[in-house]
Design an enzyme around this catalytic site. Sequence first.
Site, PDB file in Angstrom:
ATOM      1  N   ASN A   1      45.845  46.273  30.457  1.00  0.00           N
ATOM      2  CA  ASN A   1      46.295  45.219  31.380  1.00  0.00           C
ATOM      3  C   ASN A   1      47.518  44.437  30.872  1.00  0.00           C
ATOM      4  OD1 ASN A   1      42.954  44.397  32.636  1.00  0.00           O
ATOM      5  ND2 ASN A   1      44.512  45.739  33.492  1.00  0.00           N
TER       6      ASN A   1
ATOM      7  N   ASP B   1      37.032  45.260  40.198  1.00  0.00           N
ATOM      8  CA  ASP B   1      38.355  45.716  40.656  1.00  0.00           C
ATOM      9  C   ASP B   1      38.633  45.238  42.083  1.00  0.00           C
ATOM     10  OD1 ASP B   1      40.752  47.020  40.533  1.00  0.00           O
ATOM     11  OD2 ASP B   1      39.928  49.019  40.875  1.00  0.00           O
TER      12      ASP B   1
HETATM   13  C1  FPP Z   1      41.086  44.044  38.470  1.00  0.00           C
HETATM   14  O1  FPP Z   1      41.608  43.813  39.750  1.00  0.00           O
HETATM   15  C2  FPP Z   1      40.736  42.796  37.841  1.00  0.00           C
HETATM   16  C3  FPP Z   1      41.231  42.323  36.671  1.00  0.00           C
HETATM   17  C4  FPP Z   1      42.206  43.040  35.831  1.00  0.00           C
HETATM   18  C5  FPP Z   1      40.847  41.021  36.153  1.00  0.00           C
HETATM   19  C6  FPP Z   1      39.390  40.684  36.289  1.00  0.00           C
HETATM   20  C7  FPP Z   1      39.317  39.235  36.193  1.00  0.00           C
HETATM   21  C8  FPP Z   1      38.558  38.438  36.932  1.00  0.00           C
HETATM   22  C9  FPP Z   1      37.543  38.853  37.911  1.00  0.00           C
HETATM   23  C10 FPP Z   1      38.810  37.015  36.758  1.00  0.00           C
HETATM   24  C11 FPP Z   1      37.768  36.201  36.184  1.00  0.00           C
HETATM   25  C12 FPP Z   1      37.046  36.680  35.013  1.00  0.00           C
HETATM   26  C13 FPP Z   1      36.379  35.828  34.231  1.00  0.00           C
HETATM   27  C14 FPP Z   1      35.554  36.334  33.121  1.00  0.00           C
HETATM   28  C15 FPP Z   1      36.458  34.392  34.439  1.00  0.00           C
HETATM   29  P1  FPP Z   1      43.096  44.246  40.046  1.00  0.00           P
HETATM   30  O2  FPP Z   1      43.973  43.088  39.772  1.00  0.00           O
HETATM   31  O3  FPP Z   1      43.428  45.489  39.286  1.00  0.00           O
HETATM   32  O4  FPP Z   1      43.040  44.546  41.573  1.00  0.00           O
HETATM   33  P2  FPP Z   1      43.898  45.606  42.364  1.00  0.00           P
HETATM   34  O5  FPP Z   1      43.430  46.959  41.910  1.00  0.00           O
HETATM   35  O6  FPP Z   1      43.555  45.322  43.781  1.00  0.00           O
HETATM   36  O7  FPP Z   1      45.332  45.350  42.046  1.00  0.00           O
END
Ligand code: FPP
Length: 238
Positions: free
Chosen positions: A64, A16
């Site tokens: 998501n 996250d």
């Molecule tokens: C949460 O951060 C993250 C995600 C929903 C996506 C996770 C994906 C990756 C780490 C990309 C790469 C993965 C692979 C397997 C190549 P957020 O966007 O919710 O962050 P925030 O809470 O700060 O908005």
Amino acid sequence: MPDTENSPNHVAIIMDGNGRWAQMRHRPRLMGHHAGARRVQEVVRACPDLGVKYLTIFAFSTENWKRTQTEVAGLMKLFKRYIRREAASLLEEGVRVRFIGDRVRLEPALVDLMDGLELLTADNDKVHLTIALNYGGRDEVARAAKRLAYDVSMGKLDPKSICDETFPKYLDTHVLPDPDLVIRTSGEARISNFLLWQSAYAEYEFIDTLWPDFTKDIFAEVVGRFGTRERRFGAVTV
Ligand code: FPP
């Protein structure tokens, strides 16, 4: 070489903080996801030395899809790019890749790449990397219940035999051990529908670092801390 005797066999990570990481830099959220993808490779590569055999990462949840179309499309493109770019090195480095989650809603081109990577790495055994994509714990349990009910209706399963050892055989994770340690980055203390059944006895670590800043050294520190915890699985220590 660190002492790996008390290492967690299976670590699961809620990655996250990508969005906040990018916003702090006044950049689009997708840039945070790209930086996050680079950390994925770093953490996967750190596993053998740390004695971590199974790593499961939460890449995209069933919730998501509610994000903007631009972010969802960008993430799907990133997953495809990751598979294309990293397939050869994952194979070479002994990583067996699996995907969990419901593939029905994913675009066929991505599903083909996922199937291909699973097949390509099927004989590897050094690290077992599981990527949760369109995954939700409740959705997984509901899909498992559906399959189980089908087997009962076909006479393949006696309802009287169903117990807490039978049920997980129907989960997406049926070939994996339960996670010993679940890490969530970015300071949020929630499990957000991740591995609900499987994490019943897991230890949790909520780390303030945003995922794109989560280095292999921080990973090593968290894994090392696990060795000092006393796990009782509901029993008492004598
Ligand atoms: C949460 O951060 C993250 C995600 C929903 C996506 C996770 C994906 C990756 C780490 C990309 C790469 C993965 C692979 C397997 C190549 P957020 O966007 O919710 O962050 P925030 O809470 O700060 O908005």
